[in-house]
Design a protein around this motif. Sequence first.
Motif, PDB file in Angstrom:
ATOM      1  N   ARG A 248       4.410 -11.924   3.327  1.00 44.19           N
ATOM      2  CA  ARG A 248       5.319 -11.327   2.669  1.00 44.19           C
ATOM      3  C   ARG A 248       4.811 -10.022   2.078  1.00 44.19           C
ATOM      4  O   ARG A 248       3.531  -9.932   1.465  1.00 44.19           O
ATOM      5  CB  ARG A 248       5.849 -12.082   1.379  1.00 44.19           C
ATOM      6  N   PHE A 249       5.347  -8.880   2.473  1.00 40.34           N
ATOM      7  CA  PHE A 249       4.932  -7.624   1.933  1.00 40.34           C
ATOM      8  C   PHE A 249       6.008  -7.076   0.850  1.00 40.34           C
ATOM      9  O   PHE A 249       6.873  -7.597   0.571  1.00 40.34           O
ATOM     10  CB  PHE A 249       5.237  -6.527   3.093  1.00 40.34           C
ATOM     11  N   SER A 250       5.157  -6.128  -0.232  1.00 41.54           N
ATOM     12  CA  SER A 250       5.852  -5.465  -1.134  1.00 41.54           C
ATOM     13  C   SER A 250       5.374  -4.031  -1.464  1.00 41.54           C
ATOM     14  O   SER A 250       4.160  -4.063  -1.012  1.00 41.54           O
ATOM     15  CB  SER A 250       6.000  -6.611  -2.489  1.00 41.54           C
ATOM     16  N   LEU A 251       6.010  -3.637  -2.329  1.00 37.04           N
ATOM     17  CA  LEU A 251       5.343  -2.165  -2.666  1.00 37.04           C
ATOM     18  C   LEU A 251       5.026  -2.214  -4.417  1.00 37.04           C
ATOM     19  O   LEU A 251       5.514  -2.918  -4.972  1.00 37.04           O
ATOM     20  CB  LEU A 251       6.350  -1.063  -2.772  1.00 37.04           C
ATOM     21  N   ASP A 252       3.739  -1.602  -4.512  1.00 36.90           N
ATOM     22  CA  ASP A 252       3.340  -1.619  -5.844  1.00 36.90           C
ATOM     23  C   ASP A 252       4.251  -0.504  -6.692  1.00 36.90           C
ATOM     24  O   ASP A 252       3.883   0.804  -6.204  1.00 36.90           O
ATOM     25  CB  ASP A 252       1.857  -1.117  -5.878  1.00 36.90           C
ATOM     26  N   ARG A 253       5.054  -0.923  -7.588  1.00 44.37           N
ATOM     27  CA  ARG A 253       6.088   0.252  -8.242  1.00 44.37           C
ATOM     28  C   ARG A 253       5.183   1.159  -9.111  1.00 44.37           C
ATOM     29  O   ARG A 253       5.734   2.144  -9.290  1.00 44.37           O
ATOM     30  CB  ARG A 253       6.929  -0.665  -8.920  1.00 44.37           C
ATOM     31  N   HIS A 254       3.884   0.702  -9.298  1.00 40.57           N
ATOM     32  CA  HIS A 254       3.297   1.863  -9.917  1.00 40.57           C
ATOM     33  C   HIS A 254       2.730   3.034  -9.114  1.00 40.57           C
ATOM     34  O   HIS A 254       2.826   4.141  -9.903  1.00 40.57           O
ATOM     35  CB  HIS A 254       2.051   1.306 -10.684  1.00 40.57           C
ATOM     36  N   ASP A 256       5.163   4.244  -7.035  1.00 35.47           N
ATOM     37  CA  ASP A 256       6.356   4.772  -6.558  1.00 35.47           C
ATOM     38  C   ASP A 256       7.480   4.532  -7.853  1.00 35.47           C
ATOM     39  O   ASP A 256       8.373   3.628  -7.800  1.00 35.47           O
ATOM     40  CB  ASP A 256       7.017   3.928  -5.319  1.00 35.47           C
ATOM     41  N   LEU A 257       7.261   5.235  -8.815  1.00 31.83           N
ATOM     42  CA  LEU A 257       8.115   4.791 -10.157  1.00 31.83           C
ATOM     43  C   LEU A 257       9.466   5.319  -9.917  1.00 31.83           C
ATOM     44  O   LEU A 257      10.151   4.880 -10.641  1.00 31.83           O
ATOM     45  CB  LEU A 257       7.145   5.778 -11.389  1.00 31.83           C
ATOM     46  N   ASP A 258       9.708   6.378  -9.044  1.00 27.78           N
ATOM     47  CA  ASP A 258      10.933   6.902  -8.880  1.00 27.78           C
ATOM     48  C   ASP A 258      11.799   5.983  -7.791  1.00 27.78           C
ATOM     49  O   ASP A 258      13.059   6.316  -7.665  1.00 27.78           O
ATOM     50  CB  ASP A 258      11.055   8.270  -8.431  1.00 27.78           C
ATOM     51  N   ARG A 259      11.173   4.985  -7.282  1.00 25.16           N
ATOM     52  CA  ARG A 259      11.775   3.896  -6.543  1.00 25.16           C
ATOM     53  C   ARG A 259      12.389   5.013  -5.327  1.00 25.16           C
ATOM     54  O   ARG A 259      13.533   4.588  -4.878  1.00 25.16           O
ATOM     55  CB  ARG A 259      12.816   3.014  -7.075  1.00 25.16           C
ATOM     56  N   SER A 269       8.435  -2.855   7.327  1.00 26.07           N
ATOM     57  CA  SER A 269       8.982  -1.774   7.435  1.00 26.07           C
ATOM     58  C   SER A 269       9.197  -1.066   6.074  1.00 26.07           C
ATOM     59  O   SER A 269       9.933  -1.366   5.250  1.00 26.07           O
ATOM     60  CB  SER A 269      10.279  -2.019   8.523  1.00 26.07           C
ATOM     61  N   ILE A 270       8.923   0.244   6.197  1.00 20.19           N
ATOM     62  CA  ILE A 270       9.225   1.032   4.925  1.00 20.19           C
ATOM     63  C   ILE A 270      10.353   1.958   5.472  1.00 20.19           C
ATOM     64  O   ILE A 270      10.264   2.745   6.258  1.00 20.19           O
ATOM     65  CB  ILE A 270       7.873   1.836   4.597  1.00 20.19           C
ATOM     66  N   TYR A 271      11.315   2.141   4.309  1.00 19.03           N
ATOM     67  CA  TYR A 271      12.502   2.824   4.472  1.00 19.03           C
ATOM     68  C   TYR A 271      12.925   3.482   3.231  1.00 19.03           C
ATOM     69  O   TYR A 271      12.350   3.145   2.046  1.00 19.03           O
ATOM     70  CB  TYR A 271      13.705   2.187   5.007  1.00 19.03           C
ATOM     71  N   THR A 272      13.551   4.683   3.114  1.00 17.88           N
ATOM     72  CA  THR A 272      14.055   5.449   2.024  1.00 17.88           C
ATOM     73  C   THR A 272      15.119   4.862   1.185  1.00 17.88           C
ATOM     74  O   THR A 272      16.011   4.275   1.900  1.00 17.88           O
ATOM     75  CB  THR A 272      14.553   6.681   2.520  1.00 17.88           C
ATOM     76  N   SER A 273      15.089   4.853   0.000  1.00 19.44           N
ATOM     77  CA  SER A 273      16.123   4.350  -0.881  1.00 19.44           C
ATOM     78  C   SER A 273      16.738   5.345  -1.575  1.00 19.44           C
ATOM     79  O   SER A 273      17.828   5.264  -2.317  1.00 19.44           O
ATOM     80  CB  SER A 273      15.762   3.230  -1.787  1.00 19.44           C
ATOM     81  N   ASN A 285       2.123   8.852  -2.353  1.00 21.02           N
ATOM     82  CA  ASN A 285       1.018   7.988  -2.149  1.00 21.02           C
ATOM     83  C   ASN A 285       1.288   6.596  -2.603  1.00 21.02           C
ATOM     84  O   ASN A 285       1.326   6.316  -3.802  1.00 21.02           O
ATOM     85  CB  ASN A 285      -0.335   8.415  -2.779  1.00 21.02           C
ATOM     86  N   LEU A 286       1.469   5.663  -1.506  1.00 17.30           N
ATOM     87  CA  LEU A 286       2.047   4.291  -1.760  1.00 17.30           C
ATOM     88  C   LEU A 286       0.916   3.327  -1.738  1.00 17.30           C
ATOM     89  O   LEU A 286       0.035   3.521  -1.116  1.00 17.30           O
ATOM     90  CB  LEU A 286       3.220   3.828  -0.900  1.00 17.30           C
TER      91      LEU A 286
END
Length: 618
Positions: A248-254, A256-259, A269-273, A285-286
């Motif tokens: 299971r994949f996840s992003l460290d929100r620290h 990517d504070l602006d999400r 898969s990484i996509y833009t929100s 830098n993610l």
Amino acid sequence: LNVSGTSVVQVTATDADDPSYGNSARVIYSILQGQPYFSVEPETGIIRTALPNMNRENREQYQVVIQAKDMGGQMGGLSGTTTVNITLTDVNDNPPRFPQSTIHLRIPESSPAGTAIGSIKATDADTGKNAEVEYRIIDGDGTDMFDIVTQEDTQEGIITVRKPLDYETRRLYTLKVEAENTHVDPRFYYLGPFKDTTIVKISVEDVDEPPVFSRSSYLFEVHEDIELGTIIGTVMARDPDSASSPIRFSLDRHTDLDRIFNIHSGNGSIYTSKPLDREISQWHNLSVIAAEINNPKDTTRVPVYVRILDVNDNAPQFAVFYDTFVCENARAGQLIQTISAVDKDDPLGGQKFFFSLAAVNPNFTVQDNEDNTARILTRRNGFSRHEISTYLLPVVISDNDYPIQSSTGTLTIRVCACDSRGNMQSCSAEALLLPAGLSTGALVAILLCIIILLVIVVLFAALKRQRKKEPLILSKEDIRDNIVSYNDEGGGEEDTQAFDIGTLRNPAAIEDKKLRRDIIPETLFVPRRTPSAPDNTDVRDFINQRLKEHDADPSAPPYDSLATYAYEGNDSIAESLSSLESGTTEGDQNYDYLREWGPRFNKLAEMYGGGESDKDTS
């Protein structure tokens, strides 16, 4: 020692007798203790070995007793003894030996490089430097995976990990380890090689390892004008264990504070929100986290670098704010301003700007210098600041990238009076004020007058408000009745504790204050007993006395309050008119005197007088 008869030491005994007198001073040596290992020469006292190949490893210490006897050792001679302690010194005549031909060791696969797996030791019967051993791996299928080092103080071989291990790749390694003496005596080469070997088998134990990414880092490039939800790249990871649990994949929100980004938890898969803007941030830098579904605590991180590529989405603008003026005596074609532009975009071929007028202007024109600058020139002679003090000149700035972006910037051109050299002396603002006959000093005077008027108005309003707040009672003589409403409902006719009506009629009959039984008392202080006023006490004296008592009362509230005493004074000449009072007397009352009081009491006299006449007629 390998030869018998080797000299060890010589002992010497002395005799005080005269050696020239017979055999009295002739000494003969013999061995009393130490046979069969040692012997002594009778005449010289030299102690020699008696057995060949004496082994220190079997016995190291010997005690030899030597006797010295005069008279040539004959009967009747005198004797003395001495003890000689003999120690055999060590020589390297023993090779090292491993106690086992095969040694088994275990190590978890998660052990990092440099981790000690275990120790092995070869024994040597010698001591000191003759027992020093050096270990090395001479063969096996793990020579590149493991190392062995010799620990000098314990003479052990420590096996360590050289490279990371993987249980799924290989589970067993076999090493051939050799131990050899570092100091070998050539005299004992014939005893054989002074070294020994053993087989070391190392088993790798399985450990639940965290996921492993396909790369140590990822770099994705994306244009800033992509649509929301566009996939910019995919990260991949796997479970290295044999169970191969899903990831299971996840992003460290620290990171990517602006999400701005999001990741698909199943496929990475990484996509833009949110929309991207290179002019705000060119790099992102993610940090992507991969975790096993069966063991979420075991995670791995990988850095993901996202580079935002430029798109021509910004129009060029004036580089700075331009304060432009034109002289009244300017001539046609005169340069009044040089302008330049900037653009937030960064095209690969560099910036290229074009300048033009939004519409044909009869007063000014723009000339492009083709170096990202332009000149503003006049088109006619002479300007008058009294007619027009300011001109607005729209200038169109465009770039040469795709798609072409352009903007319109407006230059504000003031008409000013200049000297013959073109130096500005005064502009439209002063020119507009002078014709009206107002100088700078006059403006200051007018401003001061306005301020003074405002201060006077504020003071007047403050004084008027203060007058309204003056107290109504200006002297102690001005005493007025005040009514305080408590909205407290009594207990009815049966409530005999609420109020004593007799107090109003007779102040001398005041009793101690009693607590009401129908309400909860609002104070914890005990009521004070107040003395009654004399019958002939004046109303004012009575009130002053009550005020002093009230001021000294500890149960009084700590703030200004109004105390009402309901004091009516002494009885009137006409006595009481109350029907309640009349009910308490047994005799009949005569109310004829009410008619003498005037018309105001006629109605009352008729009521009571009529009642009495009725009673007589009945």
